[in-house]
Write a protein that holds these residues in place. Sequence first.
Motif, PDB file in Angstrom:
ATOM      1  N   SER A 129      -0.804 -25.795  -6.565  1.00 58.66           N
ATOM      2  CA  SER A 129      -1.569 -25.408  -5.377  1.00 58.66           C
ATOM      3  C   SER A 129      -0.821 -25.798  -4.113  1.00 58.66           C
ATOM      4  O   SER A 129       0.114 -26.611  -4.128  1.00 58.66           O
ATOM      5  CB  SER A 129      -2.944 -26.066  -5.402  1.00 58.66           C
ATOM      6  OG  SER A 129      -2.806 -27.485  -5.383  1.00 58.66           O
ATOM      7  N   GLU A 130      -1.251 -25.221  -2.995  1.00 55.37           N
ATOM      8  CA  GLU A 130      -0.632 -25.500  -1.704  1.00 55.37           C
ATOM      9  C   GLU A 130      -1.061 -26.887  -1.199  1.00 55.37           C
ATOM     10  O   GLU A 130      -2.118 -27.391  -1.564  1.00 55.37           O
ATOM     11  CB  GLU A 130      -1.039 -24.432  -0.677  1.00 55.37           C
ATOM     12  CG  GLU A 130      -0.568 -23.034  -1.038  1.00 55.37           C
ATOM     13  CD  GLU A 130       0.946 -22.942  -1.103  1.00 55.37           C
ATOM     14  OE1 GLU A 130       1.607 -23.223  -0.089  1.00 55.37           O
ATOM     15  OE2 GLU A 130       1.464 -22.592  -2.174  1.00 55.37           O
ATOM     16  N   ASP A 131      -0.227 -27.491  -0.369  1.00 53.02           N
ATOM     17  CA  ASP A 131      -0.498 -28.841   0.145  1.00 53.02           C
ATOM     18  C   ASP A 131      -1.384 -28.800   1.379  1.00 53.02           C
ATOM     19  O   ASP A 131      -1.078 -29.365   2.430  1.00 53.02           O
ATOM     20  CB  ASP A 131       0.823 -29.556   0.461  1.00 53.02           C
ATOM     21  CG  ASP A 131       1.674 -29.730  -0.778  1.00 53.02           C
ATOM     22  OD1 ASP A 131       1.101 -29.766  -1.876  1.00 53.02           O
ATOM     23  OD2 ASP A 131       2.911 -29.819  -0.643  1.00 53.02           O
ATOM     24  N   LYS A 132      -2.506 -28.099   1.282  1.00 55.19           N
ATOM     25  CA  LYS A 132      -3.474 -28.063   2.370  1.00 55.19           C
ATOM     26  C   LYS A 132      -4.860 -27.900   1.773  1.00 55.19           C
ATOM     27  O   LYS A 132      -5.015 -27.354   0.676  1.00 55.19           O
ATOM     28  CB  LYS A 132      -3.164 -26.916   3.345  1.00 55.19           C
ATOM     29  CG  LYS A 132      -3.066 -25.543   2.702  1.00 55.19           C
ATOM     30  CD  LYS A 132      -2.638 -24.504   3.730  1.00 55.19           C
ATOM     31  CE  LYS A 132      -2.525 -23.122   3.073  1.00 55.19           C
ATOM     32  NZ  LYS A 132      -2.122 -22.098   4.052  1.00 55.19           N
ATOM     33  N   TYR A 133      -5.858 -28.404   2.502  1.00 54.32           N
ATOM     34  CA  TYR A 133      -7.221 -28.454   1.986  1.00 54.32           C
ATOM     35  C   TYR A 133      -8.110 -27.478   2.752  1.00 54.32           C
ATOM     36  O   TYR A 133      -7.922 -27.286   3.958  1.00 54.32           O
ATOM     37  CB  TYR A 133      -7.758 -29.885   2.121  1.00 54.32           C
ATOM     38  CG  TYR A 133      -6.959 -30.876   1.308  1.00 54.32           C
ATOM     39  CD1 TYR A 133      -7.290 -31.158  -0.004  1.00 54.32           C
ATOM     40  CD2 TYR A 133      -5.842 -31.503   1.858  1.00 54.32           C
ATOM     41  CE1 TYR A 133      -6.557 -32.068  -0.754  1.00 54.32           C
ATOM     42  CE2 TYR A 133      -5.086 -32.415   1.120  1.00 54.32           C
ATOM     43  CZ  TYR A 133      -5.448 -32.695  -0.190  1.00 54.32           C
ATOM     44  OH  TYR A 133      -4.723 -33.575  -0.928  1.00 54.32           O
TER      45      TYR A 133
END
Length: 606
Positions: A129-133
Amino acid sequence: MDLRAELLKSIWYAFTALDVEKSGKVSKSQLKVLSHNLYTVLCIPHDPVALEEHFRDDDDGPVSSQGYMPYLNKYILDKVEEGAFVKENFDELCWTLTAKKNYKPDRNGNSVVSHQDAFKLWCLFNFLSEDKYPLVMVPDEVEYLLKKICTAMNVELNSCELDDYLSQEPQGQEGLTVWQFLDMVNSGRFLRGIEQEAISMAVEEVYQEVIEDVLKQARSPHVLGHEPCPAPNPVLISISPAQGYLWKRGQLRRNWSERWFMLKPSALSYYMSEERKEKKGSIALDKHCCVEVLPDRDGKRCMFCVKTSSRTYEMSASDTRQRQEWTLAIQTAIRLQAEGKKSLHKDLKQKRREQREQRDQRKAAKEEETQRLKQLQEEKERKLQELELLKEAQRQAEILLQEEEQRRRQQHEEMQRTLEIQLREAEQARASMQAEMVLKEAEAERQRKRIVELEAMQERLQEALQQEVKARQDEEAVRYAQARLLAEEEEKLKQLMKLKEEQEEYIIKTQREKQVLKQEMENKNKCLEEAQKQLEEVRVNRQRVDQDVMAAQRKLRQASTNVKHWNVQMNRLMHPIGPGDKRSNVSGGVFAGYQPLLSQRDSSLK
């Protein structure tokens, strides 16, 4: 992606699972329990004083993620040491908390993946997954993960069907959440017709390769019920050997033993069996290690060795293909150690992310170029409109100038006629006055009484003459002003002519460019017509050659028919005739008569 970022992703799921009201806040009691469990699974010494101090009940109410992050960073994440804890236990803790609330498999037991496989897919999702929430996995990474699972089962993923699914899913083009991803897998849309056991083994293999950094492990070729096939990308090191375990030669007794091998970037481990319960040893890999292929000896074939700084390990594969796959995989692990990289898939993930960023940059540049071209087109159209407006303004100015000129001429002519009438009247008055003067001088004596009146009249006449002079001076001033206005009009006319010449030059330049483009199109059309003519000539030549070949074939068939005919005649002539009456003599004579012909035929055939 460093260890802190990996841990934060799992902790984020646990925190959101405790947020029952979805307000972004969790009660202090629940955060105490979560922190205590994190201390346990991360093997960090407990600090109850700091825990109670941070979560003291001075103020009521839950704590937000921003309020929990300082404690999490200072007392937990800053104290974590890589390798000091079991990452899988930590993930299982966070999965257990979040799965109870969010994971909803089929109640009838028709889910494609088991609960344990869902946990492994959750771990794979967190890794990719991408490193953002909030955490999402972009469509490219979704396709990458599904392709690896399908490749492990030796089946092909239907990319078109995946694209259709993502286009139908809300916000599917931006990425899927882990729960949307698990629902997609459990739907069976992409894994239909495959047994759950095969899917479970494929998920386990991908989990070991990506999460546990297992570059390679030996396994049976029919473990999934399919024939083995090479992986689509050798760089991913997901190739399976053709047969079972590898054979390893001992160091002291020099005997050969079958071992289950598993390759990671830092070491090549071997076990007694595939259950990996009893580890027999490990070969530490660094940049000074190397792999060499050995010749067959001692009854072993397809041998190779791994040389370290302290020892040489000899191994034997079942065939040449398996040996080549293992040597390539070990060389890849050594290369990773030489480059200072701990994980192959972290490096590959970063490269894929950089490729996506470059693709997005190219797309943005293309859109910017399109927008710029659109603006240029609009600017061009605007300038054309301005040019048309200038032309219209020029026409209106010319019309106004013509009307003003005509009006001034009419005023000038009218003023000139008025002055001429006044001059004629003045001349007539002067002539009549002079006549009267002569008559009055003759009658001066009789009209002395009228002298005063005549003198007064003379004074009025002088005033009229002065007014006439003044009128002429005014006329001269009017003429001078008219000449000045005509000069200004001539200057404006020159400026308009200059603008008109610039417009004509711009129109001529545009026509020239249009003629050049037209000439280029005509040249290309001529080249195309010449190519078509050459193609037509080639077709005609081919038809002529085909006709020649057909004629030659007909002649060959005719010659073959003639040869067969002569063979039949020869067989008839050479057939012996039995004894009888005169027929035999006649036949003999006939045969004797054909002998020269037969000889001539044989010579011609030769």
